[in-house]
Design a protein around this motif. Structure first.
Motif, PDB file in Angstrom:
ATOM      1  N   ARG A  92     -78.184 -16.541  54.698  1.00  0.00           N
ATOM      2  CA  ARG A  92     -78.428 -15.140  54.328  1.00  0.00           C
ATOM      3  C   ARG A  92     -77.197 -14.496  53.711  1.00  0.00           C
ATOM      4  O   ARG A  92     -77.283 -13.531  52.975  1.00  0.00           O
ATOM      5  CB  ARG A  92     -78.922 -14.328  55.509  1.00  0.00           C
ATOM      6  CG  ARG A  92     -77.856 -13.950  56.510  1.00  0.00           C
ATOM      7  CD  ARG A  92     -78.379 -12.875  57.453  1.00  0.00           C
ATOM      8  NE  ARG A  92     -77.423 -12.531  58.471  1.00  0.00           N
ATOM      9  CZ  ARG A  92     -76.595 -11.502  58.403  1.00  0.00           C
ATOM     10  NH1 ARG A  92     -76.593 -10.718  57.350  1.00  0.00           N
ATOM     11  NH2 ARG A  92     -75.758 -11.252  59.384  1.00  0.00           N
ATOM     12  N   GLY A 126     -83.563 -12.511  49.288  1.00  0.00           N
ATOM     13  CA  GLY A 126     -83.037 -11.310  49.936  1.00  0.00           C
ATOM     14  C   GLY A 126     -81.628 -11.493  50.464  1.00  0.00           C
ATOM     15  O   GLY A 126     -80.971 -10.525  50.818  1.00  0.00           O
ATOM     16  N   MET A 150     -77.522 -12.807  50.270  1.00  0.00           N
ATOM     17  CA  MET A 150     -76.471 -12.425  49.333  1.00  0.00           C
ATOM     18  C   MET A 150     -75.392 -13.484  49.218  1.00  0.00           C
ATOM     19  O   MET A 150     -75.125 -14.226  50.159  1.00  0.00           O
ATOM     20  CB  MET A 150     -75.845 -11.104  49.767  1.00  0.00           C
ATOM     21  CG  MET A 150     -76.830  -9.945  49.715  1.00  0.00           C
ATOM     22  SD  MET A 150     -76.031  -8.373  49.968  1.00  0.00           S
ATOM     23  CE  MET A 150     -75.185  -8.187  48.409  1.00  0.00           C
ATOM     24  N   ASN A 171     -78.830  -7.553  41.117  1.00  0.00           N
ATOM     25  CA  ASN A 171     -78.105  -6.496  41.833  1.00  0.00           C
ATOM     26  C   ASN A 171     -76.615  -6.815  41.966  1.00  0.00           C
ATOM     27  O   ASN A 171     -76.051  -6.740  43.053  1.00  0.00           O
ATOM     28  CB  ASN A 171     -78.721  -6.231  43.212  1.00  0.00           C
ATOM     29  CG  ASN A 171     -80.149  -5.798  43.121  1.00  0.00           C
ATOM     30  OD1 ASN A 171     -80.560  -5.163  42.162  1.00  0.00           O
ATOM     31  ND2 ASN A 171     -80.938  -6.160  44.112  1.00  0.00           N
ATOM     32  N   THR A 222     -77.538 -10.457  44.947  1.00  0.00           N
ATOM     33  CA  THR A 222     -78.665 -10.664  45.845  1.00  0.00           C
ATOM     34  C   THR A 222     -79.620 -11.692  45.240  1.00  0.00           C
ATOM     35  O   THR A 222     -79.919 -11.651  44.050  1.00  0.00           O
ATOM     36  CB  THR A 222     -79.431  -9.339  46.068  1.00  0.00           C
ATOM     37  OG1 THR A 222     -78.500  -8.361  46.559  1.00  0.00           O
ATOM     38  CG2 THR A 222     -80.562  -9.510  47.061  1.00  0.00           C
ATOM     39  N   LYS A 223     -80.123 -12.581  46.077  1.00  0.00           N
ATOM     40  CA  LYS A 223     -81.083 -13.589  45.637  1.00  0.00           C
ATOM     41  C   LYS A 223     -82.462 -12.954  45.554  1.00  0.00           C
ATOM     42  O   LYS A 223     -82.915 -12.307  46.478  1.00  0.00           O
ATOM     43  CB  LYS A 223     -81.103 -14.776  46.621  1.00  0.00           C
ATOM     44  CG  LYS A 223     -82.009 -15.906  46.238  1.00  0.00           C
ATOM     45  CD  LYS A 223     -81.236 -16.998  45.557  1.00  0.00           C
ATOM     46  CE  LYS A 223     -82.041 -18.236  45.298  1.00  0.00           C
ATOM     47  NZ  LYS A 223     -81.576 -19.386  46.045  1.00  0.00           N
TER      48      LYS A 223
END
Length: 181
Positions: free
Chosen positions: A104, A131, A133, A168, A179-180
């Motif tokens: 994450r 979601g 990073m 982003n 951000t993925k």
């Protein structure tokens, strides 16, 4: 927090803590390049405070961190960081064999050469969950030696900035965040 010497600015430390504490996505927190352990302690402190996941920290040399190990106890995070002495590419290959590989939050601050930074991004970024990073330190840091700044910028441009799965983009001092999707 009581930290060993770290090259992170106060803004960068604050952002990493906040991302570890309440950042988006699900999965592990991975730190590439722990130097004296300051970034690992920051990440582990934020994550532990919110009872989230442990931090996996990889570096080719544990010497610097070993001399600052008492900071783990001072910050009560000895149980929240898993340190491994390993080149990041080897660590990524071992990571692929784990049962759970989602990340994450991926913090890259390892090899600052073009090839090193590019390899870190290529080997690790696909594990970042939707979601989640990625954070890359020293992006645009003009105070680096040996042409490392242009090397990091080039590696990030050729990999991450051209990767349509990330968006982003934001900079906090010399910390590049994405951000993925």
């Amino acid at each position: 927090m009581d930290l060993p010497q770290t090259l992170l600015s106060s803004n960068e430390r604050e952002r990493l803590f906040k991302l570890a504490h309440e950042g988006p996505g699900e999965g592990a927190i991975v730190n590439i390049g722990h130097f004296n352990g300051g970034s690992s302690i920051i990440l582990a402190s934020g994550s532990k405070l919110n009872k989230r996941e442990e931090v996996f920290s990889f570096d080719i040399n544990a010497e610097g961190f070993n001399s600052s190990a008492d900071y783990l106890d001072k910050n009560n995070v000895r149980d929240w960081i898993i340190f491994e002495e390993s080149p990041s590419v080897d660590a990524a290959r071992a990571w692929a064999k784990k049962e759970e590989t989602k990340i994450r939050l991926l913090f890259i601050d390892g090899d600052h050469s073009y090839e090193g930074c590019k390899n870190d991004i290529q080997e690790w970024s696909h594990y970042v969950t939707t979601g989640g990073m990625i954070a890359i330190h020293d992006y645009g840091n003009i105070y680096l030696e040996n042409d490392e700044c242009p090397s990091i910028i080039r590696a990030v441009y050729e990999t991450l900035l051209n990767d349509k799965t990330f968006s982003n983009f934001e900079c906090v001092d010399t910390l590049l965040l994405a951000t993925k999707k």
